[in-house]
Design a protein around this motif. Structure first.
Motif, mmCIF file in Angstrom:
data_model
loop_
_atom_site.group_PDB
_atom_site.id
_atom_site.type_symbol
_atom_site.label_atom_id
_atom_site.label_comp_id
_atom_site.label_asym_id
_atom_site.label_seq_id
_atom_site.Cartn_x
_atom_site.Cartn_y
_atom_site.Cartn_z
ATOM 1 N N TYR A 10 0.848 -1.206 0.000
ATOM 2 C CA TYR A 10 0.000 0.000 0.000
ATOM 3 C C TYR A 10 0.876 1.247 0.000
ATOM 4 C CZ TYR A 10 -3.889 -2.981 1.507
ATOM 5 O OH TYR A 10 -4.858 -3.944 1.584
ATOM 6 N N LEU A 12 0.894 5.576 1.189
ATOM 7 C CA LEU A 12 0.264 6.606 2.017
ATOM 8 C C LEU A 12 1.071 7.874 1.772
ATOM 9 C CD1 LEU A 12 -1.865 7.171 4.237
ATOM 10 C CD2 LEU A 12 -0.128 6.517 5.921
ATOM 11 N N GLY A 41 -3.923 7.352 -0.288
ATOM 12 C CA GLY A 41 -3.202 6.162 -0.728
ATOM 13 C C GLY A 41 -4.102 4.975 -0.926
ATOM 14 N N PHE A 144 -2.337 -4.739 15.618
ATOM 15 C CA PHE A 144 -3.651 -4.245 16.028
ATOM 16 C C PHE A 144 -4.574 -5.403 16.406
ATOM 17 C CE2 PHE A 144 -2.395 -0.404 13.840
ATOM 18 C CZ PHE A 144 -3.171 0.607 14.396
HETATM 19 P P1 6OG Z 1 -7.494 1.341 0.546
HETATM 20 O O1 6OG Z 1 -8.199 0.302 1.348
HETATM 21 O O2 6OG Z 1 -8.142 2.702 0.615
HETATM 22 O O3 6OG Z 1 -6.058 1.548 1.255
HETATM 23 N N1 6OG Z 1 -3.791 2.570 6.126
HETATM 24 C C1 6OG Z 1 -3.342 3.100 7.279
HETATM 25 N N2 6OG Z 1 -2.845 4.306 7.517
HETATM 26 C C2 6OG Z 1 -2.462 4.560 8.774
HETATM 27 N N3 6OG Z 1 -1.949 5.777 9.033
HETATM 28 N N4 6OG Z 1 -2.561 3.679 9.791
HETATM 29 C C3 6OG Z 1 -3.061 2.456 9.573
HETATM 30 O O4 6OG Z 1 -3.141 1.645 10.641
HETATM 31 C C4 6OG Z 1 -3.481 2.116 8.271
HETATM 32 N N5 6OG Z 1 -4.014 1.025 7.677
HETATM 33 C C5 6OG Z 1 -4.204 1.323 6.383
HETATM 34 C C6 6OG Z 1 -3.000 2.650 3.763
HETATM 35 C C7 6OG Z 1 -5.934 1.748 2.648
HETATM 36 C C8 6OG Z 1 -5.214 3.046 2.943
HETATM 37 O O5 6OG Z 1 -5.179 3.200 4.368
HETATM 38 C C9 6OG Z 1 -3.837 3.265 4.835
HETATM 39 C C10 6OG Z 1 -3.754 3.080 2.507
HETATM 40 O O6 6OG Z 1 -3.392 4.423 2.193
HETATM 41 C C11 6OG Z 1 -3.551 0.334 10.569
HETATM 42 O O7 6OG Z 1 -7.148 0.919 -0.840
#
Ligand code: 6OG
Length: 162
Positions: A10, A12, A41, A144
């Motif tokens: 992924y 961000l 992202g 988590f």
């Molecule tokens: P889509 O499902 O929209 O991608 N992402 C996280 N960002 C942060 N700061 N903390 C987390 O803690 C995250 N888990 C996922 C990555 C998911 C988007 O969400 C971010 C991607 O930009 C668990 O395709």
């Protein structure tokens, strides 16, 4: 054991304004992380580089086209009940063109880099943001619970380069 765990890529990315000290976040309107404020992202497509994926997602979700990006972090997220880890590549966008636009996925809003809305963000963000904000690179791992709120274990290491 962690190296053997399957993971998915992924991106961000955070548009920044210097020297004003602002960062663009988006309120995620649907899907994973709905209701939270975050950078922009998503999943990296097989046909693109990770940086291209970050630039594409930023454009799709905010209307900004990044012309200068810096890698700043690598985050690994492990969720209880999910055998696939998330490998999230974090970027700062220091130059971009276009106009900030609300999209179906994100409602963008500028925030002060020293006054971040951590209570509305993922729980890991308050740990690594101080490093990112000071231009440091980092590698972090966060485990988590399936409630997507509780962190049971974490590691965070500043690194010289990624
Ligand atoms: P889509 O499902 O929209 O991608 N992402 C996280 N960002 C942060 N700061 N903390 C987390 O803690 C995250 N888990 C996922 C990555 C998911 C988007 O969400 C971010 C991607 O930009 C668990 O395709």
């Amino acid at each position: 054991a962690h190296a053997a765990m399957p993971h998915r890529l992924y991106t961000l990315i955070f548009p920044m304004v210097w020297p004003k000290g602002q960062v663009l976040l988006g309120m995620k309107k649907r899907g994973f992380g709905q209701g939270k404020l975050n950078g922009f992202g998503g999943k990296v497509e097989p046909s693109e580089s990770i940086e291209q994926g970050a630039i594409r997602e930023l454009e799709e979700e905010s209307g900004l086209h990044a012309t200068k990006v810096n890698k700043c972090g690598l985050l690994l997220f492990y969720f209880e009940d999910n055998p696939v880890a998330m490998e999230v590549h974090v970027f700062m966008a220091h130059e971009y063109s276009g106009e900030v636009t609300e999209t179906e996925e994100m409602r963008p809003e500028w925030f002060d880099i020293d006054n971040m809305p951590f209570s509305q963000m993922w729980a890991d963000d308050k740990c690594w943001w101080p490093l990112a904000r000071h231009g440091r690179s980092f590698v972090g791992r966060f485990w988590f619970k399936s409630d997507q709120v509780t962190i049971t274990r974490q590691t965070l290491t500043p690194v010289d380069s990624l």
